[in-house]
Design a protein around this motif. Structure first.
Motif, PDB file in Angstrom:
ATOM      1  N   GLU A   1       0.829  -1.215   0.000  1.00  0.00           N
ATOM      2  CA  GLU A   1       0.000   0.000   0.000  1.00  0.00           C
ATOM      3  C   GLU A   1       0.863   1.265   0.000  1.00  0.00           C
ATOM      4  O   GLU A   1       0.395   2.332  -0.396  1.00  0.00           O
ATOM      5  N   MET A   2       2.144   1.136   0.438  1.00  0.00           N
ATOM      6  CA  MET A   2       3.047   2.283   0.408  1.00  0.00           C
ATOM      7  C   MET A   2       3.824   2.362  -0.908  1.00  0.00           C
ATOM      8  O   MET A   2       4.691   3.217  -1.066  1.00  0.00           O
ATOM      9  N   GLY A   3       3.527   1.450  -1.826  1.00  0.00           N
ATOM     10  CA  GLY A   3       4.179   1.488  -3.122  1.00  0.00           C
ATOM     11  C   GLY A   3       5.570   0.896  -3.131  1.00  0.00           C
ATOM     12  O   GLY A   3       6.334   1.117  -4.079  1.00  0.00           O
ATOM     13  N   ALA A   4       5.935   0.141  -2.080  1.00  0.00           N
ATOM     14  CA  ALA A   4       7.262  -0.472  -2.015  1.00  0.00           C
ATOM     15  C   ALA A   4       7.226  -1.838  -2.700  1.00  0.00           C
ATOM     16  O   ALA A   4       6.181  -2.478  -2.789  1.00  0.00           O
ATOM     17  N   GLU A   5       8.386  -2.261  -3.175  1.00  0.00           N
ATOM     18  CA  GLU A   5       8.486  -3.587  -3.768  1.00  0.00           C
ATOM     19  C   GLU A   5       8.405  -4.642  -2.666  1.00  0.00           C
ATOM     20  O   GLU A   5       8.922  -4.451  -1.575  1.00  0.00           O
ATOM     21  N   VAL A   6       7.735  -5.749  -2.965  1.00  0.00           N
ATOM     22  CA  VAL A   6       7.579  -6.834  -2.002  1.00  0.00           C
ATOM     23  C   VAL A   6       8.302  -8.067  -2.529  1.00  0.00           C
ATOM     24  O   VAL A   6       8.088  -8.490  -3.666  1.00  0.00           O
ATOM     25  N   ALA A   7       9.160  -8.625  -1.679  1.00  0.00           N
ATOM     26  CA  ALA A   7       9.929  -9.799  -2.094  1.00  0.00           C
ATOM     27  C   ALA A   7       8.999 -10.987  -2.313  1.00  0.00           C
ATOM     28  O   ALA A   7       8.002 -11.158  -1.603  1.00  0.00           O
ATOM     29  N   ALA A   8       9.336 -11.807  -3.284  1.00  0.00           N
ATOM     30  CA  ALA A   8       8.496 -12.957  -3.610  1.00  0.00           C
ATOM     31  C   ALA A   8       8.658 -14.077  -2.587  1.00  0.00           C
ATOM     32  O   ALA A   8       7.759 -14.902  -2.430  1.00  0.00           O
ATOM     33  N   SER A   9       9.786 -14.126  -1.885  1.00  0.00           N
ATOM     34  CA  SER A   9      10.006 -15.202  -0.922  1.00  0.00           C
ATOM     35  C   SER A   9      10.923 -14.700   0.191  1.00  0.00           C
ATOM     36  O   SER A   9      11.553 -13.647   0.057  1.00  0.00           O
ATOM     37  N   LYS A  10      10.984 -15.467   1.285  1.00  0.00           N
ATOM     38  CA  LYS A  10      11.853 -15.073   2.400  1.00  0.00           C
ATOM     39  C   LYS A  10      13.312 -14.977   1.963  1.00  0.00           C
ATOM     40  O   LYS A  10      14.059 -14.130   2.451  1.00  0.00           O
ATOM     41  N   ALA A  11      13.691 -15.844   1.029  1.00  0.00           N
ATOM     42  CA  ALA A  11      15.087 -15.842   0.571  1.00  0.00           C
ATOM     43  C   ALA A  11      15.448 -14.532  -0.122  1.00  0.00           C
ATOM     44  O   ALA A  11      16.615 -14.141  -0.152  1.00  0.00           O
TER      45      ALA A  11
ATOM     46  N   LEU B   1       5.351  14.617   5.496  1.00  0.00           N
ATOM     47  CA  LEU B   1       6.788  14.882   5.577  1.00  0.00           C
ATOM     48  C   LEU B   1       7.586  13.647   5.164  1.00  0.00           C
ATOM     49  O   LEU B   1       8.619  13.760   4.499  1.00  0.00           O
ATOM     50  N   GLN B   2       7.104  12.456   5.540  1.00  0.00           N
ATOM     51  CA  GLN B   2       7.801  11.234   5.131  1.00  0.00           C
ATOM     52  C   GLN B   2       7.769  11.086   3.611  1.00  0.00           C
ATOM     53  O   GLN B   2       8.782  10.750   2.990  1.00  0.00           O
ATOM     54  N   ALA B   3       6.596  11.363   3.007  1.00  0.00           N
ATOM     55  CA  ALA B   3       6.477  11.210   1.547  1.00  0.00           C
ATOM     56  C   ALA B   3       7.390  12.190   0.825  1.00  0.00           C
ATOM     57  O   ALA B   3       8.025  11.837  -0.180  1.00  0.00           O
ATOM     58  N   ALA B   4       7.487  13.425   1.333  1.00  0.00           N
ATOM     59  CA  ALA B   4       8.354  14.426   0.696  1.00  0.00           C
ATOM     60  C   ALA B   4       9.816  13.992   0.802  1.00  0.00           C
ATOM     61  O   ALA B   4      10.588  14.137  -0.149  1.00  0.00           O
ATOM     62  N   ALA B   5      10.199  13.423   1.968  1.00  0.00           N
ATOM     63  CA  ALA B   5      11.578  12.960   2.140  1.00  0.00           C
ATOM     64  C   ALA B   5      11.872  11.792   1.210  1.00  0.00           C
ATOM     65  O   ALA B   5      12.915  11.754   0.544  1.00  0.00           O
ATOM     66  N   LYS B   6      10.928  10.845   1.151  1.00  0.00           N
ATOM     67  CA  LYS B   6      11.113   9.687   0.263  1.00  0.00           C
ATOM     68  C   LYS B   6      11.297  10.132  -1.178  1.00  0.00           C
ATOM     69  O   LYS B   6      12.151   9.608  -1.904  1.00  0.00           O
ATOM     70  N   ALA B   7      10.479  11.096  -1.615  1.00  0.00           N
ATOM     71  CA  ALA B   7      10.525  11.544  -3.018  1.00  0.00           C
ATOM     72  C   ALA B   7      11.879  12.136  -3.368  1.00  0.00           C
ATOM     73  O   ALA B   7      12.311  12.068  -4.518  1.00  0.00           O
ATOM     74  N   LYS B   8      12.549  12.709  -2.368  1.00  0.00           N
ATOM     75  CA  LYS B   8      13.862  13.322  -2.619  1.00  0.00           C
ATOM     76  C   LYS B   8      15.004  12.387  -2.226  1.00  0.00           C
ATOM     77  O   LYS B   8      16.172  12.804  -2.271  1.00  0.00           O
ATOM     78  N   GLY B   9      14.687  11.151  -1.799  1.00  0.00           N
ATOM     79  CA  GLY B   9      15.738  10.245  -1.354  1.00  0.00           C
ATOM     80  C   GLY B   9      16.395  10.691  -0.063  1.00  0.00           C
ATOM     81  O   GLY B   9      17.542  10.357   0.216  1.00  0.00           O
ATOM     82  N   LEU B  10      15.659  11.445   0.768  1.00  0.00           N
ATOM     83  CA  LEU B  10      16.199  11.965   2.033  1.00  0.00           C
ATOM     84  C   LEU B  10      15.751  11.087   3.197  1.00  0.00           C
ATOM     85  O   LEU B  10      14.805  10.313   3.071  1.00  0.00           O
ATOM     86  N   PRO B  11      16.404  11.216   4.363  1.00  0.00           N
ATOM     87  CA  PRO B  11      16.003  10.416   5.532  1.00  0.00           C
ATOM     88  C   PRO B  11      14.583  10.743   5.998  1.00  0.00           C
ATOM     89  O   PRO B  11      14.068  11.822   5.746  1.00  0.00           O
ATOM     90  N   TRP B  12      13.994   9.776   6.725  1.00  0.00           N
ATOM     91  CA  TRP B  12      12.601   9.876   7.156  1.00  0.00           C
ATOM     92  C   TRP B  12      12.437  10.591   8.502  1.00  0.00           C
ATOM     93  O   TRP B  12      11.328  10.662   9.023  1.00  0.00           O
ATOM     94  N   ASP B  13      13.514  11.092   9.073  1.00  0.00           N
ATOM     95  CA  ASP B  13      13.469  11.497  10.484  1.00  0.00           C
ATOM     96  C   ASP B  13      12.314  12.435  10.834  1.00  0.00           C
ATOM     97  O   ASP B  13      11.626  12.217  11.830  1.00  0.00           O
ATOM     98  N   THR B  14      12.087  13.480  10.027  1.00  0.00           N
ATOM     99  CA  THR B  14      11.051  14.432  10.431  1.00  0.00           C
ATOM    100  C   THR B  14       9.660  13.825  10.309  1.00  0.00           C
ATOM    101  O   THR B  14       8.728  14.256  10.988  1.00  0.00           O
TER     102      THR B  14
END
Ligand code: MN
Length: 245
Positions: free
Chosen positions: A44-54, A126-139
């Motif tokens: 739901e956050m648009g991240a890639e999901v691994a197909a298996s635990k490996a 603020l997290q989405a803006a940081a993600k879009a710029k490749g910046l840390p999520w701290d704020t």
């Protein structure tokens, strides 16, 4: 010695079910959080999901300030955001310092003192803006009153955490639910991964990641979370932050 600033007292969580101990508490040393630990939330956050635990790679970790824990359920709406999100999560409290080096599954499990329920509150804009710029999520993730925590249940009172789950209601409506059997990394996995990076200590609290259904909270919203099968609840209200938010 003259302390020029106050030495702050750590935030303490109540610990239920400690035989022979009245008013047992858990002073919090450090807070580690896991991102993307349920596939449905990663999706739901648009991240890639691994197909298996490996193929799961390594977990996403971030930290929250230990003084940002809300223990009375009252969440002041934070400054700097128009999109405060709830993320209901299992919390894991460590009662023992980790031995030197990388943990194995048995030693990892032996560090756990107990479990609780938490809300990883997130300033999603603020997290989405940081993600879009490749910046840390701290704020987006670390701010005043960003970590709601319930009292802890002793490990002995939660015999099979992998078989349990949790849910969150806001204003009576079900928003999130998840089963811990669906965690990408279970509790020993996460402690092992953390031990590659940090010296884990007694007093550390881990937020294990949230299932799908994260959404906005508004001032006046009442929330109630349950650790299914244990009777443990975390309930409270979001209030106007005003000058203190
Ligand atoms: Mn989270």
């Amino acid at each position: 010695m003259t302390e020029l600033v106050p030495a702050r007292t750590p935030v303490r969580l109540a610990v239920l079910g400690q035989p022979g101990v009245a008013d047992a508490t858990f002073p919090i040393r450090r807070i580690y959080c896991v991102g993307r630990n349920f596939a449905d939330h990663a999706r739901e956050m648009g991240a890639e999901v691994a197909a298996s635990k490996a193929e799961r790679g390594t977990p996403v970790f971030f930290l929250k300030p230990a003084d940002a824990v809300v223990t009375d359920g009252i969440v002041p709406y934070p400054r700097g955001t128009h999109d405060l999100h709830h993320e209901v999560e299992l919390t894991v409290a460590l009662g023992t310092d980790a031995p030197p080096g990388v943990l194995d599954r048995t030693s990892a499990a032996s560090l756990v003192l107990g479990y609780g329920i938490g809300l990883d509150l997130t300033r999603r804009d603020l997290q989405a803006a940081a993600k879009a710029k490749g910046l840390p999520w701290d704020t987006g993730k670390s701010f005043d009153a960003c970590a709601v925590a319930s009292p802890l249940l002793s490990k002995a009172d939660v015999p099979a955490i992998d078989t349990l789950g949790l849910s969150l209601r806001v204003n009576g409506q079900l928003r999130q639910q998840g089963r811990f059997s669906d965690l990408v990394w279970d509790v020993p996995d996460i402690l092992i991964e953390l031990s590659h990076l940090y010296a884990l200590k007694a007093g550390d609290l881990i937020y294990m990641g949230t299932p799908a259904g994260v959404a906005a909270l508004q001032p006046g919203d009442r929330y109630s979370a349950t650790l299914n099968g244990t009777g443990l609840q975390l309930a409270g209200i979001v209030v106007d932050g005003g000058a203190t938010g």
